[in-house]
Write an enzyme that holds these catalytic residues in place. Structure first.
Site, short mmCIF file in Angstrom:
data_model
loop_
_atom_site.label_atom_id
_atom_site.label_comp_id
_atom_site.label_asym_id
_atom_site.label_seq_id
_atom_site.Cartn_x
_atom_site.Cartn_y
_atom_site.Cartn_z
N ASP A 1 -7.16 -1.62 3.88
CA ASP A 1 -6.37 -2.74 3.70
C ASP A 1 -6.54 -3.91 4.23
O ASP A 1 -6.07 -5.07 3.83
CB ASP A 1 -4.81 -2.20 4.01
CG ASP A 1 -4.35 -0.97 3.31
OD1 ASP A 1 -4.37 -0.86 2.12
OD2 ASP A 1 -3.80 -0.44 4.29
N ASP B 1 -1.79 -0.43 6.27
CA ASP B 1 -1.80 0.02 7.55
C ASP B 1 -3.23 0.28 7.83
O ASP B 1 -3.44 0.85 9.03
CB ASP B 1 -0.78 1.05 7.84
CG ASP B 1 -1.31 2.39 7.16
OD1 ASP B 1 -1.68 2.14 5.93
OD2 ASP B 1 -0.82 3.56 7.44
N ASP C 1 0.95 -1.22 0.04
CA ASP C 1 -0.15 -0.05 -0.02
C ASP C 1 0.80 1.35 0.17
O ASP C 1 2.02 0.98 0.54
CB ASP C 1 -0.71 -0.16 1.09
CG ASP C 1 -1.71 1.30 1.46
OD1 ASP C 1 -2.31 1.55 0.47
OD2 ASP C 1 -1.38 1.88 2.52
#
Length: 817
Positions: free
Chosen positions: A716, A712, A486
């Protein structure tokens, strides 16, 4: 630290089964472990993972199965079991900044004055050795604690020396020395070796055999064979210089083997106690006391007595007693104890703080949100403990082999004795070979190979701020070939910073930034904070030196932005205010996006809009700055890449991992970040929604990739769960951490690299331990059966193999140093 997410705790469905941790006394080898697991597994729906060094079992129990049934099942195998007390860890709904929870963690049920953290710390005391909690046993050493083994070892060692000397050195022999050896051997064989005999007897009662069966049989056979020879021929040792080949006394074999084995067990106990110190030290990080405000008065209480909603006073240099968020004050917090990151983190009002971290500068008032077993520290301890109590899939192989190994060795020993008698007729040689087979075959190293490496590896990981949820994760890290990252908060900081200024009309870049910063000073929006920070840097750079630059100090005045009045802001982030310049002149400054300019009747020409579009296409977040109704410039902001992200991605590639960037940001931003950190353009996926992240993971898996996902945020969580290996950044949300397999408590990708490297190193250590344990037994048995090995040497070698396995595992403690 990120602002506290008021409602981001996971909603956990009621679990269909519960987890029970049992303490099991009396296990000494992998065969014991296998038998307990099989017995528990016969209860319908029950799954058990038994850990030898911890002398514990983690049991998944369906509804309808009681704790008593579990205890009875273990007791039926000949071992003693008890249920370890577990503090609650429930979650209450999120409640916001109202003093009742702030984040959704309610106080859990535990004995008064006894927090979940205390419980885990006491448990670690029990694992790592006797400490201040005297009631806790040492479950780190199978076959007894170091304190229990020490008197037996000393007794055996002291008595073994004269027995060995008079038995093996003709010059030290005297008339009837055999009777002296017999008398000195009795305490060694029957008291010092009692742990071996006791374990063998318990297992024999249940028609089972273990490694202790081999030890006990070997020692007793040597002793009773020698005693029988002595009683049958009392004159056997009559002559001072007796013929060594003539007598058949093996008292020295019995006592030397016992001494070596006790020494091996003692060294194991000490080594494994050190292996468990990481968990113990982790759980001892927490503060013991806390200062709370009660009716406006500061009162000191035990940290265990804190309740959600309590306002804690944390002065510089003090540990933050429990998790919470700042309600007053500003400071830098040293989080290195938990995250491994050395740079203190600035915190302000509404920022979350974690228990056991250290307040380094200003005075803080912190509202407690999580206490007891809900705290981050307690959850870390629980995860580490569960990982250490679990079992890697590779360990199952050792368990299966050990379950049939001992009976096979007993058969080999009997066959060895018979064949020697048939082909040589030499009773002494036949007996020696059979006893040596029993002694050399004892596969203690086999039983220690996996758990000691797992114990040390997960303990070292916790010191580095890495939490491995279970031992199966070690296997997963070996197979991963693709790592999906990410962007925001993972590769980048997630915080906007001013990247540049476009000055229009007759204003300079510095003037545009100073005016924008002056009006944004009234806002708390993240973009506003970034602009203010950059404006203050300009003010510091352009400030007039004291005494016109001729003052003795040579210092500069404090950077001050122009005064602000008539401030107004909108929910969309636009701001407006009156700025008073140092010369007394005033200006109306407007900062914001296109719609905010329109609302304030500020005309944007076609050229203006083209310039803005160019900035956005370059990957910037662009905001207008207008002064007195005229466009003065554009401030460009970008999410900054973390300092070590590029180096971490280079190391991913060295590990054979293919990095892919997955983000919801636009393509221009994603491409720029990817180029900066070294990710190929074709490996960038932008404008991805949360559900699209899951689809992207599935697509890679369908292509045959084994995928790790690093993230995080709440968005996600689903992708982390879908990935073959989910890695959560600990600075992120609870939802992400809950969905992940592995958590790094910091926010640096280097820790993700370390987590994969350490997992692989731990797995390779387990494999090397198993290889040498198997190879040792495989080679040792035929050597002993052919009479090429003395029983005393075999005993020493067997003890050494166990110690070497533990020592090999302890090398993991130096990882990353």
């Amino acid at each position: 630290m990120a602002s506290h997410p008021a409602a981001q705790d996971p909603v956990v469905d009621p679990a269909p089964a519960r987890s029970v941790e049992l303490a099991i006394d009396g296990m000494t080898c992998a065969s014991c472990v296998n038998r307990v697991e099989r017995k528990l597994g016969r209860i319908e729906g029950v799954e058990a993972s038994v850990n030898l060094p911890l002398e514990s079992a983690v049991v998944n129990v369906p509804h309808g199965v009681t704790d008593q049934q579990l205890l009875e099942a273990v007791n039926a195998t000949g071992y003693k079991a008890r249920v370890k007390q577990q503090p609650g860890s429930g979650h209450a709904p999120a409640q916001g900044h109202d003093g009742t929870g702030h984040g959704g963690h309610a106080a859990t049920d535990h004995p008064a004055g006894h927090s979940g953290q205390d419980h885990l710390a006491e448990q670690a005391e029990g694992h790592a050795g006797a400490g201040e909690h005297g009631e806790h046993e040492d479950h780190m050493a199978h076959g007894g604690t170091a304190d229990e083994l020490r008197p037996r070892l000393w007794t055996a060692a002291i008595l073994t020396v004269p027995v060995f000397v008079i038995s093996m050195i003709p010059g030290a022999q005297f008339p009837h020395w055999g009777w002296v050896a017999f008398a000195l051997s009795i305490p060694v064989v029957f008291w010092a070796a009692w742990p071996f005999h006791r374990a063998a007897a318990i297992n024999a009662r249940h028609l089972a055999s273990t490694m202790d069966t081999l030890v006990s049989l070997g020692v007793l056979a040597a002793f009773f064979f020698s005693a029988w020879q002595l009683f049958m021929d009392p004159m056997l040792t009559e002559h001072v210089q007796g013929n060594m080949a003539a007598h058949a006394l093996y008292f020295e074999v019995a006592v030397v083997v016992v001494t070596f084995l006790l020494l091996g067990r003692y060294l194991e106990a000490n080594a494994k106690q050190r292996a468990g110190d990481a968990l113990k030290s982790l759980l001892n990080l927490g503060a013991k006391d806390a200062t709370v405000l009660r009716d406006g008065t500061e009162v000191k209480v035990a940290a265990a007595d804190l309740l959600p909603g309590d306002i804690m006073v944390v002065r510089p240099g003090e540990k933050i007693p429990t998790d919470g968020y700042v309600v007053d004050g500003h400071s830098a917090v040293d989080t290195s104890l938990l995250t491994g990151e050395s740079v203190p983190v600035e915190v302000d009002v509404d920022d979350t703080v974690t228990g056991a971290t250290i307040n380094t500068s200003g005075r803080l008032l912190v509202r407690a949100t999580r206490v007891g077993s809900d705290t981050t520290l307690a959850q870390m301890g629980r995860l580490v403990s569960q990982a250490q109590a679990g079992k890697a899939p590779i360990a199952r192989l050792a368990d299966r082999i050990s379950s049939v190994f001992v009976p096979i060795v007993l058969v080999i020993a009997i066959i060895t004795f018979i064949l020697w008698m048939v082909f040589t007729g030499d009773l002494q040689a036949a007996f020696t070979a059979a006893v040596t087979v029993l002694v050399i075959a004892c596969p203690c190293a086999l039983g220690l190979a996996t758990p000691t490496a797992l114990l040390t590896g997960t303990g070292r990981a916790s010191q580095l701020g890495i939490l491995i949820k279970g031992p199966q994760i070690l296997e997963d890290t070996r197979h991963v070939d693709t790592i999906v990252l990410d962007k925001t908060g993972t590769v980048t900081t997630g915080r906007q910073a001013v990247e540049g200024v476009v000055a229009l009309a007759d204003r300079s870049e510095d003037q545009v930034l100073l005016l924008a910063g002056a009006v944004e000073a009234g806002s708390e929006h993240p973009i506003a904070l970034a602009i203010v920070e950059a404006a203050r840097d300009v003010a510091a750079r352009t400030a007039t030196p004291v005494d016109g630059g001729t003052g003795a100090s040579g210092s500069k005045t404090d950077p001050e932005l122009p005064a602000l009045s008539n401030f107004h802001s909108t929910a969309g982030g636009g701001v407006r205010g009156t700025i008073t310049e140092p010369d007394g002149s005033t200006s109306t400054v407007v900062v914001g996006r296109n719609n905010w300019m329109d609302e304030n009747a500020i005309a944007l020409s076609a050229d203006h809009r083209r310039i803005l579009l160019e900035q956005q296409q370059a990957g910037s977040t662009a905001v207008w700055v207008a002064v007195d109704g005229t466009v003065a410039g554009i401030v460009n902001l970008q999410d900054t890449v973390k300092e070590h992200s590029a180096a971490a991605i280079a190391r991913f590639k060295e590990l054979g991992l293919h990095p892919i960037l997955l983000t919801g940001d636009n393509a221009a931003v994603a491409a720029e970040v990817a180029a900066e950190v070294g990710i190929a353009p074709q490996d960038v996926f932008a404008d991805v929604l949360p559900e699209d992240k899951v689809a992207a993971i599935k697509r890679l898996q369908a292509e045959g990739k084994t995928v790790a996902m690093v993230g995080d945020g709440v968005n996600d969580a689903a992708a982390l769960a879908q990935a073959d290996l989910g890695i959560a950044m600990g600075a992120g949300t609870d939802v992400a951490i809950e969905a992940a397999d592995l958590t790094v408590m910091g926010s640096d990708l280097v820790q993700v690299v370390q987590s994969i490297e350490l997992s692989r190193k731990t797995l390779s250590t387990i494999k090397s331990n198993l290889f040498w344990a198997f190879a040792y037994n495989t080679l040792g048995i035929p050597v002993a059966a052919f009479g090429l090995l003395n029983p005393m040497i075999a005993g020493a070698a067997m003890a050494a193999s166990s110690v070497l396995v533990v020592a090999n595992s302890l090398r993991l403690r130096r990882f990353g140093r």
